[in-house]
Structure formats: structure tokens, C-alpha cells
Design a protein around this motif. Sequence first.
Motif, PDB file in Angstrom:
ATOM      1  N   ALA A 285       0.832  -1.207   0.000  1.00  0.00           N
ATOM      2  CA  ALA A 285       0.000   0.000   0.000  1.00  0.00           C
ATOM      3  C   ALA A 285       0.866   1.256   0.000  1.00  0.00           C
ATOM      4  O   ALA A 285       0.572   2.236  -0.702  1.00  0.00           O
ATOM      5  CB  ALA A 285      -0.918  -0.003   1.213  1.00  0.00           C
TER       6      ALA A 285
ATOM      7  N   LEU B 277      -4.499   6.438   0.167  1.00  0.00           N
ATOM      8  CA  LEU B 277      -4.887   5.637   1.322  1.00  0.00           C
ATOM      9  C   LEU B 277      -5.875   6.414   2.180  1.00  0.00           C
ATOM     10  O   LEU B 277      -5.764   7.626   2.336  1.00  0.00           O
ATOM     11  CB  LEU B 277      -3.659   5.282   2.177  1.00  0.00           C
ATOM     12  CG  LEU B 277      -2.667   4.271   1.580  1.00  0.00           C
ATOM     13  CD1 LEU B 277      -1.451   4.165   2.499  1.00  0.00           C
ATOM     14  CD2 LEU B 277      -3.321   2.917   1.412  1.00  0.00           C
ATOM     15  N   LYS B 278      -6.844   5.696   2.731  1.00  0.00           N
ATOM     16  CA  LYS B 278      -7.761   6.319   3.675  1.00  0.00           C
ATOM     17  C   LYS B 278      -7.055   6.474   5.018  1.00  0.00           C
ATOM     18  O   LYS B 278      -6.180   5.679   5.367  1.00  0.00           O
ATOM     19  CB  LYS B 278      -9.012   5.461   3.821  1.00  0.00           C
ATOM     20  CG  LYS B 278      -9.790   5.281   2.530  1.00  0.00           C
ATOM     21  CD  LYS B 278     -10.987   4.352   2.734  1.00  0.00           C
ATOM     22  CE  LYS B 278     -11.737   4.152   1.424  1.00  0.00           C
ATOM     23  NZ  LYS B 278     -12.885   3.235   1.574  1.00  0.00           N
TER      24      LYS B 278
ATOM     25  N   GLN C  99      -6.806   3.518   7.287  1.00  0.00           N
ATOM     26  CA  GLN C  99      -5.846   2.479   6.924  1.00  0.00           C
ATOM     27  C   GLN C  99      -4.520   2.656   7.655  1.00  0.00           C
ATOM     28  O   GLN C  99      -3.880   1.673   8.034  1.00  0.00           O
ATOM     29  CB  GLN C  99      -5.615   2.474   5.407  1.00  0.00           C
ATOM     30  CG  GLN C  99      -6.784   1.900   4.613  1.00  0.00           C
ATOM     31  CD  GLN C  99      -6.494   1.872   3.133  1.00  0.00           C
ATOM     32  OE1 GLN C  99      -6.819   2.810   2.410  1.00  0.00           O
ATOM     33  NE2 GLN C  99      -5.892   0.802   2.652  1.00  0.00           N
TER      34      GLN C  99
ATOM     35  N   ASN D 168      -8.222  -3.777   7.104  1.00  0.00           N
ATOM     36  CA  ASN D 168      -7.688  -2.973   5.997  1.00  0.00           C
ATOM     37  C   ASN D 168      -8.206  -3.483   4.664  1.00  0.00           C
ATOM     38  O   ASN D 168      -8.556  -2.696   3.784  1.00  0.00           O
ATOM     39  CB  ASN D 168      -6.154  -3.024   6.012  1.00  0.00           C
ATOM     40  CG  ASN D 168      -5.544  -2.341   4.811  1.00  0.00           C
ATOM     41  OD1 ASN D 168      -5.688  -1.136   4.624  1.00  0.00           O
ATOM     42  ND2 ASN D 168      -4.874  -3.105   3.964  1.00  0.00           N
TER      43      ASN D 168
ATOM     44  N   LYS E 200     -10.437  -1.151   2.279  1.00  0.00           N
ATOM     45  CA  LYS E 200      -9.834  -0.836   0.979  1.00  0.00           C
ATOM     46  C   LYS E 200     -10.784  -1.141  -0.171  1.00  0.00           C
ATOM     47  O   LYS E 200     -10.764  -0.471  -1.197  1.00  0.00           O
ATOM     48  CB  LYS E 200      -8.544  -1.658   0.820  1.00  0.00           C
ATOM     49  CG  LYS E 200      -7.759  -1.342  -0.438  1.00  0.00           C
ATOM     50  CD  LYS E 200      -6.421  -2.050  -0.427  1.00  0.00           C
ATOM     51  CE  LYS E 200      -6.600  -3.556  -0.424  1.00  0.00           C
ATOM     52  NZ  LYS E 200      -5.307  -4.276  -0.527  1.00  0.00           N
TER      53      LYS E 200
END
Length: 269
Positions: free
Chosen positions: A95, A106-107, A110, A263, A267
Motif C-alpha cells: 500500500a 490511502l484512507k 488504513q 484494511n 480498501k
Amino acid sequence: MTISTFSFALMNVSVKYLDRIPTFQIVFFRCFGSLVLATTYILLKGIPIFGIKRRLMLLRAVLGLTAMSLFFFSLKYLNVGTAVSLRYIAPIFAAVFAVFFLREKLKKIQWLFFLTAFAGVLVLKGFDGNINTVGLALILTASVFSGMVYVVIRKIGVSDHPAVVVNYFMFVGTVIGGLLAISVWVRPLGFEWMFLLLLGVFGFMGQLYMTKAFQIAKTNLVAPLKYIEVIFTISIGVIWFQEAYTIYSFIGLLMIISALVLNTLVKKD
């Protein structure tokens, strides 16, 4: 996916059983067996065997071979269940690499999951006296290379058939593993022959049924199930090798696996 994870678990414990055999000799047998099966499959299906993005597939093969070799090395120092759990940190590195090389985002949540997973590693190392430092370094490095593999596979995309991508990996592993094994070759004894020959079968079955699972069900439903491999591997390790785990082992492993499953689910939203 359950068949896939069980196949990979059997492959993992087979490598652990082959502790007397040099790592590159194990790599050779693992890759050669799958190479024969994958090549046969490709030819029977009439799939172009050389593919399109050849340089990327060769890069994926080298990175994958490095990750596999380091993982097999780590099994000489760690409980097989612990090594498999730590190897699954690879998606975190993937990631992060994807942010820089693929411009993916990426959030925020995460990052919390990633920190939780690494905290699980610290719990394992800090409180579990069974965690060997060399083994930990090997498996974490293997995870970094596995993370690179994921990014390269994303770059390859759907231009090449998955079986062809895997076959490049198996061909490179057979050649390099075979060459590096010559000087350290050990004659297998008894059941060692059987387990060496089964490595490629277990690996191929794991790859095949994992691919089938992703083809017939939604990714966010299938992907978390791959962590069943940890349960299978720990269970077999305890029964077969009498491996011992402390309460801190299970706390650390639970932190790692829970964070990675969450995750995966976030995702795919």
C-alpha cells in the motif's frame, strides 16, 4: 479459498519439516514442481506462454523469488505460524509503495490499521522470548519484497494471463534456485523426497484455487478468507512440531491479522 489456504499451509509445514535441506534446494523443488504443472496448464489451454509485458514479469519473478527465499530461510528460526502471520504484513508495504509508484491514495483509517499491525509485531518481539531476531529480520524483509511484487503485478494488470505471470516466477525460481543449490546439495532421505515433490503441487493448488475464488466471488468477501492460512498453519505446527505459543504470541498475531483483515475490507469499500 479454504482449499487454497489449506494447500499453502501444507506447503509451509512441508518446508518446516525439510529443515535439514538447504533453502535453495527447497526453492528449486518448489518452483520446478509448479513450473511443470503451470506449463502443462498453459499449453493445454492454448495460452501464449511468453506473454506481453515480459520485463515486468521477469522483475516480478526476481522480487518474488527473493521474497520466497527469505521466507523459507526464516522458517529455520521461527515457528511456522508466526512466520506466516508476519509475512502477511506485505500488503502494508504494498500500500505504501502504491502511494509513491502508482499514485494511489490511502484512507486515514488504513494508517491506523497499519500502526496496529506493526504494534502487533512489537508485542511479538518485545514479550515473546521465542521470537528470534534473525528470523524476524528475514521475514520482515521478505514482506517488503512481497509488497514490491504486489505493485509490479498491478503494473502488469490484465494484459497477461495469471498463469503466465506465475510461470515466469516458477521458471526463474527453478533456474536460479537450481544453480544456487548445486554447491550445497543434500541428498534427501525417506519422506523428505515426498515432501520435496509435493511442494510444487501444494503451491500450484494454492495459486489455482485462490484464482478461482476471486473469479467467482466478490473480492471483499474472498480476500479476508486468505488469513485462514494462519489458523491452519498454527494448528498443524502445534500438532506436528509441538510448537509453543505464549499469550503474548496470540495477542500480537491477533493484532496483526485483525488489522490486515479490516484494511482489506476498508480498501474494497
